[in-house]
Design an enzyme around this catalytic site. Sequence first.
Site, PDB file in Angstrom:
ATOM      1  N   PRO A 140      20.190  49.689 -73.778  1.00  0.00           N
ATOM      2  CA  PRO A 140      19.711  48.445 -73.325  1.00  0.00           C
ATOM      3  C   PRO A 140      18.863  47.831 -74.424  1.00  0.00           C
ATOM      4  O   PRO A 140      18.233  46.696 -74.438  1.00  0.00           O
ATOM      5  CB  PRO A 140      18.834  48.691 -72.140  1.00  0.00           C
ATOM      6  CG  PRO A 140      18.651  50.298 -72.363  1.00  0.00           C
ATOM      7  CD  PRO A 140      20.095  50.760 -72.978  1.00  0.00           C
TER       8      PRO A 140
ATOM      9  N   ARG B 228      41.148  41.957 -75.739  1.00  0.00           N
ATOM     10  CA  ARG B 228      41.959  40.919 -75.383  1.00  0.00           C
ATOM     11  C   ARG B 228      41.780  39.759 -76.119  1.00  0.00           C
ATOM     12  O   ARG B 228      42.657  38.839 -76.248  1.00  0.00           O
ATOM     13  CB  ARG B 228      41.585  40.136 -73.911  1.00  0.00           C
ATOM     14  CG  ARG B 228      39.921  39.694 -73.786  1.00  0.00           C
ATOM     15  CD  ARG B 228      39.496  39.230 -72.639  1.00  0.00           C
ATOM     16  NE  ARG B 228      40.211  38.113 -72.043  1.00  0.00           N
ATOM     17  CZ  ARG B 228      39.847  36.874 -72.244  1.00  0.00           C
ATOM     18  NH1 ARG B 228      38.873  36.609 -73.101  1.00  0.00           N
ATOM     19  NH2 ARG B 228      40.456  35.817 -71.569  1.00  0.00           N
TER      20      ARG B 228
ATOM     21  N   GLU C 135      18.140  59.874 -70.089  1.00  0.00           N
ATOM     22  CA  GLU C 135      16.868  59.062 -70.554  1.00  0.00           C
ATOM     23  C   GLU C 135      17.245  58.369 -71.858  1.00  0.00           C
ATOM     24  O   GLU C 135      16.721  57.575 -72.171  1.00  0.00           O
ATOM     25  CB  GLU C 135      15.817  60.047 -70.844  1.00  0.00           C
ATOM     26  CG  GLU C 135      14.505  59.528 -69.886  1.00  0.00           C
ATOM     27  CD  GLU C 135      14.319  58.332 -69.294  1.00  0.00           C
ATOM     28  OE1 GLU C 135      13.833  57.403 -70.032  1.00  0.00           O
ATOM     29  OE2 GLU C 135      14.822  58.121 -68.090  1.00  0.00           O
TER      30      GLU C 135
ATOM     31  N   ASP D 150      38.420  29.480 -73.237  1.00  0.00           N
ATOM     32  CA  ASP D 150      37.668  30.199 -72.360  1.00  0.00           C
ATOM     33  C   ASP D 150      36.259  29.916 -72.260  1.00  0.00           C
ATOM     34  O   ASP D 150      35.858  29.318 -73.562  1.00  0.00           O
ATOM     35  CB  ASP D 150      37.697  31.827 -72.896  1.00  0.00           C
ATOM     36  CG  ASP D 150      39.141  32.624 -72.434  1.00  0.00           C
ATOM     37  OD1 ASP D 150      39.295  32.018 -71.266  1.00  0.00           O
ATOM     38  OD2 ASP D 150      39.387  33.530 -72.808  1.00  0.00           O
TER      39      ASP D 150
END
Length: 237
Positions: free
Chosen positions: A83, A148, A110, A163
């Site tokens: 993150p 993709r 963690e 897209d």
Amino acid sequence: MFQSPFSIGIFKRAIDRKLVSVNTHNIRDYTHDRHHTVDDYAYGGGAGMILKPEPIFEAVESIKSDICSKEGAGVLPIILLTPQGRRFTQQIAQELSRYRHMILICGHYEGVDERVRQHLVTDEISIGDYVLSGGELAAMVVVDAVVRLLPGVLGSEASLLDDSHTAGLLEYPQYTRPAAYRGWSVPQVLLSGNHAQIANWRREQAIRRTLGHRPELLDKANLSLEEKQLVDRWKQS
Ligand code: SAH
């Protein structure tokens, strides 16, 4: 965890046709103790377990040397899902789709020992500002978005161009049959068969939608002068 997403649909076809291969490795296989220990308590205390450096270094080094012995040393991104990484975007997916190989490292618990980040990885990617319990889903998100884009994976490469996030705009609204459903009709222009008018309508709708949902994207979109004026008029109305 990785099996089912890669065994259906576009992915399965791509793998069957050898357009891509996805290998999963368990860091437990790179431990040397009887219990196959991959985690330990944090120095300094605190709740939660930390993934140890040794199995991750050994796993990555072994996979890397396999790739290099078969294909020679090239640029090989070693990406930690975290993150704290740079936030994943379509642009990063495009950038990664140009590499022949990449190694993704999934954290758990963690997180991972800091030395992995400092001395092993070449890139850190976050799939968004929230915390998952493990890097697996994040890795699958990255792999899906990259695969993709590979030549031949989607039926039609042209469909990629429109897209959302590809040309800096969200995609225009799409409709399929029936032409009227519960009294809601498909916009007339789409039924007209006039390709130039349809293209204009779509472009305008893409801009309008982007303004409505993600106005900040318009700053970087390639709008013509007329389109910019149109946006200003919409903003005022
Ligand atoms: N304590 C860590 C988070 C650990 S979450 C911190 O605050 O930074 C456990 C693992 O899930 C992470 O090591 C990472 O591999 C994965 N993960 C969690 N959220 C993620 C996100 N937004 N993007 C990518 N990976 C994520």
